[in-house]
Enzyme design. Structure first.
Site, PDB file in Angstrom:
ATOM      1  N   CYS A   8       1.605   0.572   3.560  1.00  0.00           N
ATOM      2  CA  CYS A   8       1.112   1.712   4.313  1.00  0.00           C
ATOM      3  C   CYS A   8       1.589   1.518   5.749  1.00  0.00           C
ATOM      4  CB  CYS A   8      -0.410   1.774   4.239  1.00  0.00           C
ATOM      5  SG  CYS A   8      -1.097   3.364   4.716  1.00  0.00           S
ATOM      6  N   CYS A  80       1.468   5.977   1.681  1.00  0.00           N
ATOM      7  CA  CYS A  80       1.553   7.022   2.706  1.00  0.00           C
ATOM      8  C   CYS A  80       3.026   7.361   2.896  1.00  0.00           C
ATOM      9  CB  CYS A  80       0.879   6.618   4.004  1.00  0.00           C
ATOM     10  SG  CYS A  80       1.765   5.391   4.979  1.00  0.00           S
ATOM     11  N   CYS A  87      10.060   1.987   4.484  1.00  0.00           N
ATOM     12  CA  CYS A  87      10.010   0.814   3.620  1.00  0.00           C
ATOM     13  C   CYS A  87      11.377   0.157   3.510  1.00  0.00           C
ATOM     14  CB  CYS A  87       9.528   1.221   2.221  1.00  0.00           C
ATOM     15  SG  CYS A  87       9.390  -0.166   1.086  1.00  0.00           S
TER      16      CYS A  87
END
Length: 143
Positions: A8, A80, A87
């Site tokens: 997240c 999210c 990422c």
């Protein structure tokens, strides 16, 4: 044993809730970790709403995703949209899964505590189903 990483943005609420539930439902079949792309510390409301459901996450830490680079995971779950976009690529064969949840405490017309409870319940349901689909499937083939 499977290894799961939940990501997240702040690693303060959604990923903490998911880590707690995924570990709870997986038991000794998985190791679950959580991290953020911009860690902010574990939100006390996350700890509170999990305790209301009998799960203690007061010992969790808010970690940066870079801490897990180079480690092998079976699943990397982003919870999210921002974390999904930021990422990093993990060098393992990790299956990447995205399931966006509302940022708790930021829902109009709801108190922060009500919002945390609602998101907690959504994450609990998702986590239960995730474990059933991904960790129980192998065992059910031999039943």
């Amino acid at each position: 044993m499977k290894r799961i990483l939940v990501l997240c943005t702040g690693n303060s609420a959604r990923s903490q809730l998911a880590e707690g539930y995924l570990q709870h439902f997986a038991g000794d079949r998985a190791e679950v970790f959580s991290a953020g792309v911009d860690p902010k510390g574990v939100n006390p409301l996350a700890v509170q709403v999990m305790a209301e459901d009998g799960i203690d996450i007061s010992h969790h830490t808010s970690d940066h995703v870079d801490q897990y680079l180079g480690q092998l995971f079976d699943y990397v779950i982003t919870v999210c949209d921002n974390a999904r976009e930021q990422c990093p690529i993990f060098p393992s064969q990790a299956r990447r899964i995205h399931k966006s949840f509302t940022d708790p405490g930021h829902q109009p017309g709801m108190s922060a505590l009500e919002s945390f409870r609602q998101v907690r319940d959504e994450i609990r349901d998702y986590s239960r189903q995730f474990i059933a689909d991904h960790l129980n499937a192998i065992g059910s083939l031999h039943a």
